[in-house]
Design an enzyme around this catalytic site. Structure first.
Site, mmCIF file in Angstrom:
data_model
loop_
_atom_site.group_PDB
_atom_site.id
_atom_site.type_symbol
_atom_site.label_atom_id
_atom_site.label_comp_id
_atom_site.label_asym_id
_atom_site.label_seq_id
_atom_site.Cartn_x
_atom_site.Cartn_y
_atom_site.Cartn_z
ATOM 1 N N ASP A 1 0.973 -1.195 -0.012
ATOM 2 C CA ASP A 1 0.085 0.009 0.147
ATOM 3 C C ASP A 1 0.933 1.237 -0.199
ATOM 4 O OD1 ASP A 1 0.993 0.113 2.475
ATOM 5 O OD2 ASP A 1 -0.901 -0.017 3.667
ATOM 6 N N SER A 2 0.020 2.354 -0.167
ATOM 7 C CA SER A 2 1.071 3.704 -0.311
ATOM 8 C C SER A 2 1.340 4.399 1.214
ATOM 9 C CB SER A 2 0.362 4.726 -0.998
ATOM 10 O OG SER A 2 -0.821 4.986 -0.116
ATOM 11 N N GLY A 3 1.083 3.690 2.362
ATOM 12 C CA GLY A 3 1.361 4.265 3.693
ATOM 13 C C GLY A 3 0.261 5.306 4.070
ATOM 14 N N PHE B 1 -3.299 5.103 4.549
ATOM 15 C CA PHE B 1 -4.211 5.027 5.334
ATOM 16 C C PHE B 1 -3.599 4.853 6.652
ATOM 17 C CE2 PHE B 1 -6.722 1.582 7.564
ATOM 18 C CZ PHE B 1 -7.878 2.163 7.412
ATOM 19 N N ASP C 1 -7.717 -7.543 0.634
ATOM 20 C CA ASP C 1 -6.616 -7.854 1.806
ATOM 21 C C ASP C 1 -7.273 -7.572 3.161
ATOM 22 O OD1 ASP C 1 -6.556 -4.729 1.252
ATOM 23 O OD2 ASP C 1 -5.298 -5.026 3.361
#
Lengths: 379, 379
Positions: free
Chosen positions: B93-95, B97, B274
């Site tokens: 993920d991009s971080g 969240f 996920d």
């Protein structure tokens, strides 16, 4: 499943002994280290991993199992081997040591021990007879008599009283087990060991050993050591106890120890060992390797792509970098405890296998000197 | 290792899609569930167990890895696949969240996010460009753009602002990734997905989806769901988003969910998922089985010799009694968390495999109805 219990002494070399213990669940190659499965599980390690690492026998604790899940329950579920999915030999202790160290409000008399569970405060009684009954219910291959273990240092009178009480309990344990055998309540081939007490007092050790030998147990444990005395005092007490024990019976040094402790104890004629050190250390980021102890919490491992121990045959020591293990330990991830407990348990098995090879080759003394140097000489 | 990223839609059935995503580390069969390896480990599960359970892809979290052990460090150690010993595809993920949910003193601007680590309070900046850089350093097969995710319910203006900001960040992410590709700083076949935001507002979802589709990402995530809205609102938002997404690109519904959530989301055209539920539940004594959820803490399992789930193919669900699992959970033993996390992760993979089989056979709707009934209809 063979029904017989026996010990075969295959070779001796510089005080060290190579042997084989036949049990209903298979052969234990000695010197043997028994991983500790306190509550019917060796913490964070799968039984498949223990077997692949070469463990022939596990230890499990009567005290913990009698409280939870209960010996009668384990028996109804098919016994401890089935319960914890381990079909090789199991040795159980008598519960006495943990009652002394863990239970609340314990009261010890010549009859036995009354105590409260450290889990829920419930009251229990543990007598020599009940300890045998519990271990039969669990289905242990090797059982221990209930004994009284005194923390050292202690006044001589206290140690002497514990020796006499333990001897009286040894007789009662043996009788209780014989009665169960007569009633068909023991499984063929189960064996009950006596436990030598006496602290580091040579005279008391001799008294204890000789009285137990006269009772003719199939094996003998050396108890009451590694409880506060110095390493040298422990080894001296072991040596003078071993001298009094029959050559053709196995000798189990309880609760020992570090890799170097094991080498020294084997050199003094001990055949069997148990200790929580490999798994407890693993849960705290400490690894035992063929290059000595490694603290994975140390920042110097943060960028190290090397495996934990190229000299090990354990996947946990070969297939992951020290950097990854460091990360897992720092992040308090399950996998850190899992991998290090696995690697440590495997290292202990490799150490015992190396001792057996050295004894068979008649070069135990040289191997021991080399290995102690390699491991850094100590803890 | 193939260098190409591609998605092949193999079949559709009652809204559900059967597909295959080719990545540099192999093929992901969809619908796919990605076990979550937050800190470069799926908690309490070995990667060998994940592979044997049929997992084609893992998810790992940029936020956690950038703080510890650090993306540059992982890159120097050979990338995340080598670091965590997993040679199949990884999605990161991009971080964004986790910055919103875990970091301290975070400040979000159009430029990016400034925040303090929840571990040691150190200051960090996460921009769309840095998120791409980190994910390239980790060596992810599938990367996510930095986005802004709003917890629901929230005022429409707030959701709208997050949509616009996320779209601007999508463009910057795409440009940053293209620049890295031009400089040879991305690995061939790495793919960057855009993330649709918009809460449960149909108009904002459409706006977000259409703008992202115009940017031509190789795949699209549906973000900003499972963050406080009702299950039905989540499914409705998914359905109207999926309608606006191209048929021949994979669709990843982030952070979802229960077994029934997955069935319902697949029926609405989602391909990838996920969720921490299988492992988190496992650590808390909860098991997912083909007969529904089972709480192993419950005393009714204490004497049950039956395995957890005879309908599972996972050793953890077959080779140990419920009585033993109950004991391990009550005793808070590592092995309890290990076995239940393993069994749950395997169950999720079996569920996805069953969905793929049902879609291929053209009987997804019937299978879904049967399975929801079998699983007890819900959480």
């Amino acid at each position: 499943m063979s029904a017989a219990f026996s010990f075969t002494l295959l070779a001796t070399d510089a005080g060290a002994r190579l042997g084989a213990i036949a049990t209903p669940h298979g052969v234990i190659r000695t010197p043997a280290f028994m991983p500790v499965g306190t509550a019917a599980t060796v913490k964070a390690v799968y039984t498949d991993q223990l077997e692949a690492a070469g463990a022939d026998v596990l230890l499990s604790n009567t005290y913990h199992l009698m409280l939870r899940p209960g010996a009668e329950r384990v028996a109804k579920l098919g016994g401890l081997h089935t319960f914890m999915r381990w079909q090789k030999p199991i040795l159980t202790d008598s519960g006495g040591f943990q009652v002394m160290s863990l239970a609340k409000l314990r009261r010890i008399t010549d009859g036995g021990v009354n105590f409260q569970s450290h889990i829920d405060g419930a009251s229990y009684e543990l007598t020599p007879e009940r300890a045998v009954e519990i271990q039969c219910l669990l289905g242990a291959d090797i059982m221990m008599q209930l004994d009284e273990c005194v923390a050292l240092p202690a006044p001589r009178e206290e140690i002497e009283r514990a020796v006499e009480r333990s001897l009286a309990w040894a007789e009662r344990s043996k009788r209780a087990f014989a009665e169960r055998e007569d009633l068909g309540l023991a499984r063929p081939g189960q064996a009950l060991f006596g436990i030598v007490q006496g602290g580091v007092d040579g005279e008391l050790r001799r008294r204890s050993a000789e009285a137990l030998v006269a009772m003719e147990f199939p094996g003998y444990a050396v108890g009451g050591l590694a409880v506060g005395e110095s390493p040298q005092a422990m080894l001296d007490a072991l040596a003078l106890t071993a001298e009094r024990l029959p050559v053709h019976k196995p000798r189990y040094l309880m609760g020992v120890g570090t890799p170097v402790d094991l080498i020294e104890a084997v050199a003094r004629g001990a055949d069997m060992f148990d200790c929580v050190l490999p798994t407890r250390s693993g849960r705290h980021g400490q690894a035992f390797t063929w290059s000595g102890k490694v603290n994975l919490r140390n920042a110097r491992h943060a960028d190290d792509p090397a495996p934990l121990d190229p000299a090990s045959s354990c996947p946990a020591a070969l297939d992951y970098s020290r950097a990854y293990l460091h990360h897992l330990v720092k992040a308090e991830e399950y996998l850190g405890a899992m991998l290090l407990s696995w690697a440590n348990t495997a290292f202990y098995q490799q150490l015992m296998a190396a001792m057996r090879t050295a004894i068979a080759a008649g070069r135990f003394a040289a191997w021991a000197a080399e290995t102690k140097a390699r491991l850094g000489g100590g803890v």
